[in-house]
Scaffold this active site. Sequence first.
Site, mmCIF file in Angstrom:
data_model
loop_
_atom_site.group_PDB
_atom_site.id
_atom_site.type_symbol
_atom_site.label_atom_id
_atom_site.label_comp_id
_atom_site.label_asym_id
_atom_site.label_seq_id
_atom_site.Cartn_x
_atom_site.Cartn_y
_atom_site.Cartn_z
ATOM 1 N N ARG A 23 -12.527 28.174 -13.727
ATOM 2 C CA ARG A 23 -12.352 27.013 -12.848
ATOM 3 C C ARG A 23 -13.670 26.541 -12.236
ATOM 4 O O ARG A 23 -13.894 25.347 -12.052
ATOM 5 C CB ARG A 23 -11.352 27.386 -11.740
ATOM 6 C CG ARG A 23 -11.215 26.386 -10.610
ATOM 7 C CD ARG A 23 -10.292 26.933 -9.516
ATOM 8 N NE ARG A 23 -10.770 28.203 -8.983
ATOM 9 C CZ ARG A 23 -11.707 28.321 -8.037
ATOM 10 N NH1 ARG A 23 -12.282 27.238 -7.539
ATOM 11 N NH2 ARG A 23 -12.076 29.514 -7.594
ATOM 12 N N ARG A 179 12.371 48.592 -3.216
ATOM 13 C CA ARG A 179 12.246 47.168 -2.881
ATOM 14 C C ARG A 179 11.272 46.932 -1.724
ATOM 15 O O ARG A 179 11.324 45.886 -1.082
ATOM 16 C CB ARG A 179 13.623 46.609 -2.514
ATOM 17 C CG ARG A 179 14.646 46.767 -3.632
ATOM 18 C CD ARG A 179 16.014 46.276 -3.216
ATOM 19 N NE ARG A 179 17.006 46.501 -4.267
ATOM 20 C CZ ARG A 179 18.282 46.146 -4.176
ATOM 21 N NH1 ARG A 179 18.731 45.559 -3.071
ATOM 22 N NH2 ARG A 179 19.114 46.381 -5.176
ATOM 23 N N CYS A 198 -4.797 35.179 -4.404
ATOM 24 C CA CYS A 198 -5.387 36.069 -5.411
ATOM 25 C C CYS A 198 -4.728 37.437 -5.349
ATOM 26 O O CYS A 198 -4.397 38.015 -6.372
ATOM 27 C CB CYS A 198 -6.893 36.200 -5.192
ATOM 28 S SG CYS A 198 -7.790 34.692 -5.539
ATOM 29 N N SER A 219 -6.242 37.814 -9.797
ATOM 30 C CA SER A 219 -7.605 37.427 -10.148
ATOM 31 C C SER A 219 -8.560 38.138 -9.204
ATOM 32 O O SER A 219 -8.332 38.151 -7.994
ATOM 33 C CB SER A 219 -7.753 35.902 -10.006
ATOM 34 O OG SER A 219 -9.099 35.498 -10.159
ATOM 35 N N GLY A 220 -9.613 38.740 -9.753
ATOM 36 C CA GLY A 220 -10.526 39.491 -8.903
ATOM 37 C C GLY A 220 -11.979 39.295 -9.279
ATOM 38 O O GLY A 220 -12.383 39.584 -10.417
ATOM 39 N N ASN A 229 -11.212 43.568 -1.046
ATOM 40 C CA ASN A 229 -9.782 43.812 -1.261
ATOM 41 C C ASN A 229 -9.445 45.293 -1.195
ATOM 42 O O ASN A 229 -8.426 45.682 -0.614
ATOM 43 C CB ASN A 229 -9.339 43.231 -2.607
ATOM 44 C CG ASN A 229 -9.662 41.766 -2.777
ATOM 45 O OD1 ASN A 229 -10.196 41.351 -3.806
ATOM 46 N ND2 ASN A 229 -9.365 40.952 -1.777
ATOM 47 N N ALA A 315 -19.068 31.819 -6.236
ATOM 48 C CA ALA A 315 -18.639 30.796 -7.196
ATOM 49 C C ALA A 315 -17.650 29.868 -6.511
ATOM 50 O O ALA A 315 -16.651 30.311 -5.968
ATOM 51 C CB ALA A 315 -17.999 31.446 -8.411
#
Length: 316
Positions: A23, A179, A198, A219-220, A229, A315
């Site tokens: 992207r 759950r 993300c 996504s990392g 994270n 980025a």
Amino acid sequence: MLEEQYLNLERYVLENGHLKGDRTQTGTLSTFGYQMRFDLSEGFPLLTTKRVPFGLIKSELLWFLKGDTNIRYLLQHNNHIWDEWAFKKWVESDEYQGPDMTDFGHRSLTDPEFNELYKIEKQRFTEQILEDDTFSAKYGDLGNVYGSQWRAWKTSTGETIDQISNVIDMIKNNPNSRRMIVSAWNPEDVPTSALPPCHSLFQFYVADGKLSCQLYQRSGDIFLGIPFNIASYALLTELIAKATGLEVGEFIHTIGDAHIYSNHLDQVKEQLERTPRPAPKLKFKQVHDSIFDYEPGDIVVEGYDPHPTIKAPVAV
């Protein structure tokens, strides 16, 4: 050693990653479906091969847990992680009368003269968020970001679901449940989100008096994002273990698209030349009955002796 889990991810992607576009038009080396396991009884997984700012990690996590979606709380704790998203809303509004800030993320990196102008405008914006309640309410709020999804998920009937309170209640009263899940991924919101979540979904597991957590991250950004994270979800696991009377078990980090940006390759190689140091210990200066009552000053890391910071461009 805890940190080897992360360093092995960097090595794996350098050696086996696929060249892909993305992207941001930066380009990446990428792999799909990678898992790391951190035994939290061995220490707190804050990287030592470069300095990672724990103050930003804890204030952001506590902001999420409070269900807050306004950047004012972050600014009050000198945390500017989310500034750009709110600033974008302001400069694209009809009320904004300042210099043209179109595509400020890219231009601030490539045009030094514009970057100085951008810094002045953004500082004015953040000062106004802190000082003006009306302005803050209108332009400081980011909408359906993590705090909202975790604490006030909007249902089709117009009600809200407090997923964090629900999962804590389940851990206490039905620890064998499969759950015990919190989701931030709402397909209805994705088309209109500035950046869809993300870290999309996490699940808890109780065994032998220990609480473990598994995160699925769609996504990392391996060099800049994933170290945050890891520490953030390790801290979340510690906080929820405290709230439920359990010891900590593992943090399991599963990543969909794990990538190194092409302009981070030299930094990754520099990091891999460094020898990890002992992991720090997480300490609570004050323990609260409710997970929602913590403030950043209540939580510290002891024995953190990292190598120096390694700078890299974000980025955008």
